[in-house]
Scaffold this active site. Structure first.
Site, PDB file in Angstrom:
ATOM      1  N   ARG A 146       0.831  -1.196   0.000  1.00 24.49           N
ATOM      2  CA  ARG A 146       0.000   0.000   0.000  1.00 24.49           C
ATOM      3  C   ARG A 146       0.876   1.260   0.000  1.00 24.49           C
ATOM      4  NH1 ARG A 146      -2.138  -3.527   3.966  1.00 24.49           N
ATOM      5  NH2 ARG A 146      -4.262  -4.261   3.527  1.00 24.49           N
ATOM      6  N   LYS A 170      -2.028  -2.285   8.024  1.00 19.32           N
ATOM      7  CA  LYS A 170      -3.127  -1.746   8.814  1.00 19.32           C
ATOM      8  C   LYS A 170      -3.091  -2.293  10.235  1.00 19.32           C
ATOM      9  CE  LYS A 170      -6.325  -0.942   4.976  1.00 19.32           C
ATOM     10  NZ  LYS A 170      -7.664  -1.240   4.406  1.00 19.32           N
ATOM     11  N   HIS A 239      -2.701   2.650  -5.708  1.00 21.00           N
ATOM     12  CA  HIS A 239      -3.606   1.521  -5.474  1.00 21.00           C
ATOM     13  C   HIS A 239      -3.868   0.748  -6.769  1.00 21.00           C
ATOM     14  CE1 HIS A 239      -5.697  -0.251  -2.121  1.00 21.00           C
ATOM     15  NE2 HIS A 239      -6.733  -0.512  -2.891  1.00 21.00           N
ATOM     16  N   ARG A 242      -1.193  -1.642  -7.010  1.00 22.09           N
ATOM     17  CA  ARG A 242      -1.460  -2.772  -6.091  1.00 22.09           C
ATOM     18  C   ARG A 242      -2.407  -3.758  -6.769  1.00 22.09           C
ATOM     19  NH1 ARG A 242      -1.600  -4.321  -0.597  1.00 22.09           N
ATOM     20  NH2 ARG A 242      -3.645  -4.828   0.278  1.00 22.09           N
ATOM     21  N   HIS A 265      -4.270  -9.021   3.256  1.00 19.90           N
ATOM     22  CA  HIS A 265      -5.718  -9.053   3.464  1.00 19.90           C
ATOM     23  C   HIS A 265      -6.050  -9.990   4.621  1.00 19.90           C
ATOM     24  CE1 HIS A 265      -6.670  -7.821  -0.968  1.00 19.90           C
ATOM     25  NE2 HIS A 265      -6.439  -6.790  -0.199  1.00 19.90           N
ATOM     26  N   TYR A 274     -10.193 -10.180  -7.192  1.00 15.88           N
ATOM     27  CA  TYR A 274      -9.238 -10.220  -8.300  1.00 15.88           C
ATOM     28  C   TYR A 274      -9.475 -11.412  -9.221  1.00 15.88           C
ATOM     29  CZ  TYR A 274      -6.841  -6.642  -5.647  1.00 15.88           C
ATOM     30  OH  TYR A 274      -6.555  -5.483  -4.966  1.00 15.88           O
TER      31      TYR A 274
END
Length: 293
Positions: A146, A170, A239, A242, A265, A274
Protein backbone atom coordinates in the site's frame (compact mmCIF):
# COMPACT_ATOMS: atom_id res chain seq x y z
CA UNK A 1 -56.11 7.12 -0.52
CA UNK A 2 -53.42 5.41 1.58
CA UNK A 3 -50.62 6.60 -0.65
CA UNK A 4 -52.04 10.12 -0.76
CA UNK A 5 -52.11 10.33 3.03
CA UNK A 6 -48.53 9.16 3.22
CA UNK A 7 -47.32 11.64 0.61
CA UNK A 8 -48.99 14.51 2.49
CA UNK A 9 -47.23 13.29 5.63
CA UNK A 10 -43.91 13.52 3.79
CA UNK A 11 -44.71 16.98 2.42
CA UNK A 12 -46.17 18.73 5.45
CA UNK A 13 -44.90 16.87 8.51
CA UNK A 14 -41.50 15.65 7.35
CA UNK A 15 -40.83 18.62 5.03
CA UNK A 16 -39.37 16.40 2.34
CA UNK A 17 -38.38 18.02 -0.94
CA UNK A 18 -40.77 17.85 -3.93
CA UNK A 19 -38.23 15.67 -5.73
CA UNK A 20 -38.12 13.17 -2.88
CA UNK A 21 -41.92 13.06 -2.64
CA UNK A 22 -42.15 12.49 -6.39
CA UNK A 23 -39.63 9.64 -6.20
CA UNK A 24 -41.58 8.00 -3.35
CA UNK A 25 -44.84 8.40 -5.25
CA UNK A 26 -43.46 6.80 -8.42
CA UNK A 27 -42.18 3.79 -6.46
CA UNK A 28 -45.40 3.36 -4.49
CA UNK A 29 -47.66 3.71 -7.54
CA UNK A 30 -45.51 1.12 -9.33
CA UNK A 31 -45.77 -1.24 -6.35
CA UNK A 32 -49.55 -0.71 -6.13
CA UNK A 33 -49.98 -1.46 -9.84
CA UNK A 34 -47.91 -4.62 -9.47
CA UNK A 35 -49.92 -5.79 -6.46
CA UNK A 36 -53.25 -5.29 -8.23
CA UNK A 37 -51.93 -7.06 -11.32
CA UNK A 38 -50.97 -10.17 -9.35
CA UNK A 39 -54.46 -10.94 -8.02
CA UNK A 40 -57.79 -9.12 -7.93
CA UNK A 41 -58.09 -9.96 -4.25
CA UNK A 42 -54.72 -8.42 -3.34
CA UNK A 43 -54.29 -4.86 -2.07
CA UNK A 44 -51.73 -2.78 -0.22
CA UNK A 45 -53.44 -3.86 3.03
CA UNK A 46 -53.28 -7.58 2.27
CA UNK A 47 -49.87 -7.82 0.50
CA UNK A 48 -47.33 -9.96 2.34
CA UNK A 49 -43.54 -10.25 2.28
CA UNK A 50 -43.63 -12.68 -0.66
CA UNK A 51 -45.46 -10.07 -2.73
CA UNK A 52 -42.85 -7.44 -1.89
CA UNK A 53 -40.04 -9.86 -2.80
CA UNK A 54 -41.79 -10.71 -6.05
CA UNK A 55 -42.00 -7.02 -6.88
CA UNK A 56 -38.28 -6.59 -6.17
CA UNK A 57 -37.54 -9.47 -8.57
CA UNK A 58 -39.83 -7.82 -11.12
CA UNK A 59 -37.77 -4.61 -10.90
CA UNK A 60 -34.58 -6.62 -11.36
CA UNK A 61 -36.04 -8.36 -14.41
CA UNK A 62 -36.69 -4.91 -15.87
CA UNK A 63 -32.96 -4.27 -15.71
CA UNK A 64 -33.05 -1.82 -12.81
CA UNK A 65 -29.73 -1.29 -11.06
CA UNK A 66 -29.39 -2.52 -7.44
CA UNK A 67 -29.20 1.07 -6.16
CA UNK A 68 -32.45 1.96 -7.96
CA UNK A 69 -34.22 -1.15 -6.65
CA UNK A 70 -33.05 -0.41 -3.11
CA UNK A 71 -34.39 3.15 -3.30
CA UNK A 72 -37.78 1.85 -4.46
CA UNK A 73 -37.82 -0.76 -1.69
CA UNK A 74 -36.90 1.93 0.84
CA UNK A 75 -39.97 3.93 -0.24
CA UNK A 76 -42.22 0.89 0.30
CA UNK A 77 -40.65 0.19 3.70
CA UNK A 78 -41.14 3.79 4.84
CA UNK A 79 -44.73 3.71 3.60
CA UNK A 80 -45.58 0.56 5.57
CA UNK A 81 -43.89 1.85 8.73
CA UNK A 82 -46.08 4.94 8.50
CA UNK A 83 -49.21 2.90 7.73
CA UNK A 84 -48.59 0.52 10.64
CA UNK A 85 -47.94 3.37 13.09
CA UNK A 86 -51.20 5.05 12.02
CA UNK A 87 -53.20 1.80 12.22
CA UNK A 88 -53.92 1.85 8.45
CA UNK A 89 -52.56 -1.70 8.10
CA UNK A 90 -52.31 -4.57 10.56
CA UNK A 91 -48.85 -5.74 9.51
CA UNK A 92 -45.69 -4.50 7.81
CA UNK A 93 -44.83 -6.91 4.98
CA UNK A 94 -41.72 -5.00 3.87
CA UNK A 95 -39.58 -5.07 7.00
CA UNK A 96 -38.47 -8.67 6.39
CA UNK A 97 -37.39 -8.00 2.80
CA UNK A 98 -33.68 -7.25 2.52
CA UNK A 99 -32.21 -4.93 -0.09
CA UNK A 100 -29.91 -5.98 -2.88
CA UNK A 101 -26.17 -6.05 -2.45
CA UNK A 102 -24.56 -3.42 -4.60
CA UNK A 103 -22.10 -4.86 -7.06
CA UNK A 104 -18.57 -3.83 -6.20
CA UNK A 105 -16.70 -2.29 -9.11
CA UNK A 106 -13.93 -4.52 -10.39
CA UNK A 107 -10.42 -3.30 -9.57
CA UNK A 108 -8.69 -1.43 -12.38
CA UNK A 109 -5.23 -2.60 -13.31
CA UNK A 110 -2.44 -1.72 -15.71
CA UNK A 111 -1.72 -4.46 -18.23
CA UNK A 112 1.53 -6.37 -17.99
CA UNK A 113 2.63 -5.16 -21.43
CA UNK A 114 2.00 -1.55 -20.39
CA UNK A 115 4.00 -1.97 -17.18
CA UNK A 116 6.86 -3.54 -19.15
CA UNK A 117 6.86 -0.60 -21.54
CA UNK A 118 6.85 1.85 -18.64
CA UNK A 119 9.57 0.20 -16.58
CA UNK A 120 11.86 -0.94 -19.42
CA UNK A 121 11.64 2.13 -21.66
CA UNK A 122 14.56 4.37 -22.62
CA UNK A 123 12.91 7.48 -21.17
CA UNK A 124 14.57 7.04 -17.76
CA UNK A 125 17.62 9.11 -16.86
CA UNK A 126 20.18 8.45 -14.12
CA UNK A 127 19.14 11.46 -12.05
CA UNK A 128 18.06 11.00 -8.43
CA UNK A 129 14.44 11.96 -9.23
CA UNK A 130 14.14 9.44 -12.09
CA UNK A 131 15.95 6.65 -10.26
CA UNK A 132 13.68 7.17 -7.24
CA UNK A 133 10.53 7.28 -9.40
CA UNK A 134 11.35 4.08 -11.30
CA UNK A 135 12.27 2.27 -8.07
CA UNK A 136 8.99 3.31 -6.42
CA UNK A 137 6.95 2.17 -9.44
CA UNK A 138 8.81 -1.14 -9.56
CA UNK A 139 8.38 -1.64 -5.81
CA UNK A 140 4.62 -1.10 -6.00
CA UNK A 141 4.32 -3.45 -8.97
CA UNK A 142 6.61 -6.21 -7.62
CA UNK A 143 5.25 -6.30 -4.07
CA UNK A 144 1.69 -4.91 -4.12
CA UNK A 145 2.24 -2.93 -0.93
CA UNK A 146 0.00 0.00 0.00
CA UNK A 147 0.95 3.66 -0.34
CA UNK A 148 1.17 4.12 3.44
CA UNK A 149 3.34 1.01 3.69
CA UNK A 150 5.80 2.28 1.09
CA UNK A 151 6.02 5.74 2.64
CA UNK A 152 6.64 4.13 6.05
CA UNK A 153 9.56 1.96 4.92
CA UNK A 154 12.89 2.54 6.63
CA UNK A 155 16.28 1.34 5.40
CA UNK A 156 16.31 -1.37 8.09
CA UNK A 157 13.06 -2.80 6.70
CA UNK A 158 14.74 -3.81 3.44
CA UNK A 159 16.90 -6.94 3.27
CA UNK A 160 18.46 -6.78 -0.19
CA UNK A 161 20.42 -9.99 0.29
CA UNK A 162 17.39 -12.08 1.26
CA UNK A 163 15.20 -10.02 -1.11
CA UNK A 164 12.44 -9.27 1.35
CA UNK A 165 10.66 -6.33 2.96
CA UNK A 166 9.31 -6.00 6.50
CA UNK A 167 6.05 -4.11 5.94
CA UNK A 168 3.89 -2.49 8.60
CA UNK A 169 0.29 -2.61 7.42
CA UNK A 170 -3.13 -1.75 8.81
CA UNK A 171 -3.47 -1.78 12.61
CA UNK A 172 0.35 -2.00 12.81
CA UNK A 173 0.34 -5.60 11.64
CA UNK A 174 3.68 -6.60 10.16
CA UNK A 175 4.32 -9.04 7.33
CA UNK A 176 7.30 -10.13 5.27
CA UNK A 177 7.02 -9.58 1.51
CA UNK A 178 9.53 -11.17 -0.88
CA UNK A 179 10.77 -9.54 -4.08
CA UNK A 180 12.96 -10.41 -7.05
CA UNK A 181 16.50 -9.70 -8.17
CA UNK A 182 15.44 -6.87 -10.47
CA UNK A 183 13.96 -4.90 -7.58
CA UNK A 184 16.96 -5.73 -5.42
CA UNK A 185 19.28 -4.22 -8.05
CA UNK A 186 17.00 -1.19 -8.45
CA UNK A 187 16.95 -0.59 -4.68
CA UNK A 188 20.74 -0.84 -4.44
CA UNK A 189 21.11 1.64 -7.30
CA UNK A 190 18.57 4.00 -5.71
CA UNK A 191 20.23 3.93 -2.28
CA UNK A 192 23.65 4.60 -3.84
CA UNK A 193 22.21 7.50 -5.83
CA UNK A 194 20.36 8.84 -2.78
CA UNK A 195 23.39 8.71 -0.50
CA UNK A 196 25.51 10.44 -3.13
CA UNK A 197 23.14 13.30 -3.95
CA UNK A 198 21.01 13.78 -0.81
CA UNK A 199 21.80 14.26 2.86
CA UNK A 200 19.22 12.07 4.64
CA UNK A 201 17.37 13.78 7.50
CA UNK A 202 15.59 10.59 8.61
CA UNK A 203 15.81 6.80 8.60
CA UNK A 204 13.34 6.62 5.70
CA UNK A 205 14.07 4.55 2.61
CA UNK A 206 12.46 7.01 0.23
CA UNK A 207 13.23 10.67 0.79
CA UNK A 208 12.65 13.98 -0.93
CA UNK A 209 15.51 16.05 -2.31
CA UNK A 210 15.64 17.80 1.06
CA UNK A 211 16.41 14.46 2.71
CA UNK A 212 13.12 14.16 4.59
CA UNK A 213 10.77 11.19 4.35
CA UNK A 214 8.78 11.38 1.14
CA UNK A 215 5.09 12.20 1.61
CA UNK A 216 2.03 10.32 0.31
CA UNK A 217 0.93 13.15 -1.97
CA UNK A 218 4.36 13.34 -3.56
CA UNK A 219 4.28 9.60 -4.27
CA UNK A 220 0.76 9.85 -5.68
CA UNK A 221 1.89 12.67 -7.95
CA UNK A 222 4.88 10.83 -9.37
CA UNK A 223 2.85 7.65 -9.95
CA UNK A 224 0.16 9.59 -11.80
CA UNK A 225 2.76 11.46 -13.84
CA UNK A 226 4.63 8.35 -14.98
CA UNK A 227 1.54 6.21 -15.67
CA UNK A 228 0.19 8.92 -17.96
CA UNK A 229 0.97 7.97 -21.53
CA UNK A 230 1.33 4.26 -20.76
CA UNK A 231 -2.24 3.37 -19.82
CA UNK A 232 -5.70 4.48 -20.85
CA UNK A 233 -7.02 4.11 -17.29
CA UNK A 234 -8.56 7.26 -15.87
CA UNK A 235 -7.36 6.34 -12.40
CA UNK A 236 -3.57 6.30 -12.13
CA UNK A 237 -2.70 5.77 -8.50
CA UNK A 238 -0.52 3.62 -6.23
CA UNK A 239 -3.61 1.52 -5.47
CA UNK A 240 -4.00 0.75 -9.19
CA UNK A 241 -0.45 -0.64 -9.09
CA UNK A 242 -1.46 -2.77 -6.09
CA UNK A 243 -4.36 -4.10 -8.19
CA UNK A 244 -1.94 -4.65 -11.08
CA UNK A 245 0.36 -6.71 -8.88
CA UNK A 246 -2.47 -8.95 -7.66
CA UNK A 247 -3.90 -9.43 -11.14
CA UNK A 248 -0.50 -10.24 -12.65
CA UNK A 249 0.20 -12.79 -9.90
CA UNK A 250 -3.11 -14.60 -10.43
CA UNK A 251 -2.79 -14.46 -14.22
CA UNK A 252 0.59 -16.17 -13.95
CA UNK A 253 -0.51 -19.03 -11.70
CA UNK A 254 -0.23 -17.76 -8.12
CA UNK A 255 -2.68 -19.23 -5.62
CA UNK A 256 -5.37 -17.04 -4.09
CA UNK A 257 -4.21 -17.67 -0.51
CA UNK A 258 -0.63 -16.73 -1.41
CA UNK A 259 -1.78 -13.45 -2.94
CA UNK A 260 -3.93 -12.83 0.15
CA UNK A 261 -0.86 -13.12 2.40
CA UNK A 262 1.27 -10.94 0.14
CA UNK A 263 -1.36 -8.20 0.08
CA UNK A 264 -1.98 -8.40 3.82
CA UNK A 265 -5.72 -9.05 3.46
CA UNK A 266 -7.36 -10.43 6.61
CA UNK A 267 -10.17 -12.06 4.64
CA UNK A 268 -9.88 -14.23 1.55
CA UNK A 269 -13.12 -12.65 0.31
CA UNK A 270 -11.28 -9.35 -0.16
CA UNK A 271 -8.73 -11.06 -2.40
CA UNK A 272 -11.36 -12.98 -4.38
CA UNK A 273 -12.40 -9.79 -6.21
CA UNK A 274 -9.24 -10.22 -8.30
CA UNK A 275 -10.43 -13.59 -9.58
CA UNK A 276 -13.39 -11.75 -11.15
CA UNK A 277 -10.94 -9.32 -12.72
CA UNK A 278 -8.84 -12.08 -14.23
CA UNK A 279 -11.96 -13.85 -15.49
CA UNK A 280 -13.18 -10.67 -17.17
CA UNK A 281 -9.78 -10.32 -18.80
CA UNK A 282 -9.97 -13.96 -19.91
CA UNK A 283 -13.39 -13.35 -21.48
CA UNK A 284 -12.03 -10.35 -23.40
CA UNK A 285 -9.11 -12.40 -24.70
CA UNK A 286 -11.49 -15.18 -25.72
CA UNK A 287 -13.85 -12.82 -27.53
CA UNK A 288 -10.96 -11.17 -29.35
CA UNK A 289 -9.16 -14.39 -30.29
CA UNK A 290 -11.74 -17.10 -30.95
CA UNK A 291 -12.95 -17.15 -34.56
CA UNK A 292 -16.51 -18.11 -33.58
CA UNK A 293 -16.86 -15.90 -30.52
Amino acid sequence: MMIGQFLNYLRYERNRSPRTVQSYEESLRDFETYVRGMDDCLSLQTADADVVRSWVEHLMDQGKKPATVNLALSAVRTFYRYALAHHIVDKDPAHLVTGLKKAKPLPQFVRESEMDELLDGHHWTDTFVDVRARTILLLFYETGIRLSELVGLDDVDVDMTACQLKVTGKRNKQRIVPFGEELSDALRHYVACRDKEVTPQSTALFVSRSGRRIGPRQVQGLVQKHLTGFTTLKKRSPHVLRHSFATAMLNNGAGLESVQKLLGHESLETTEIYTHTTFEQLKRVYNEAHPRA
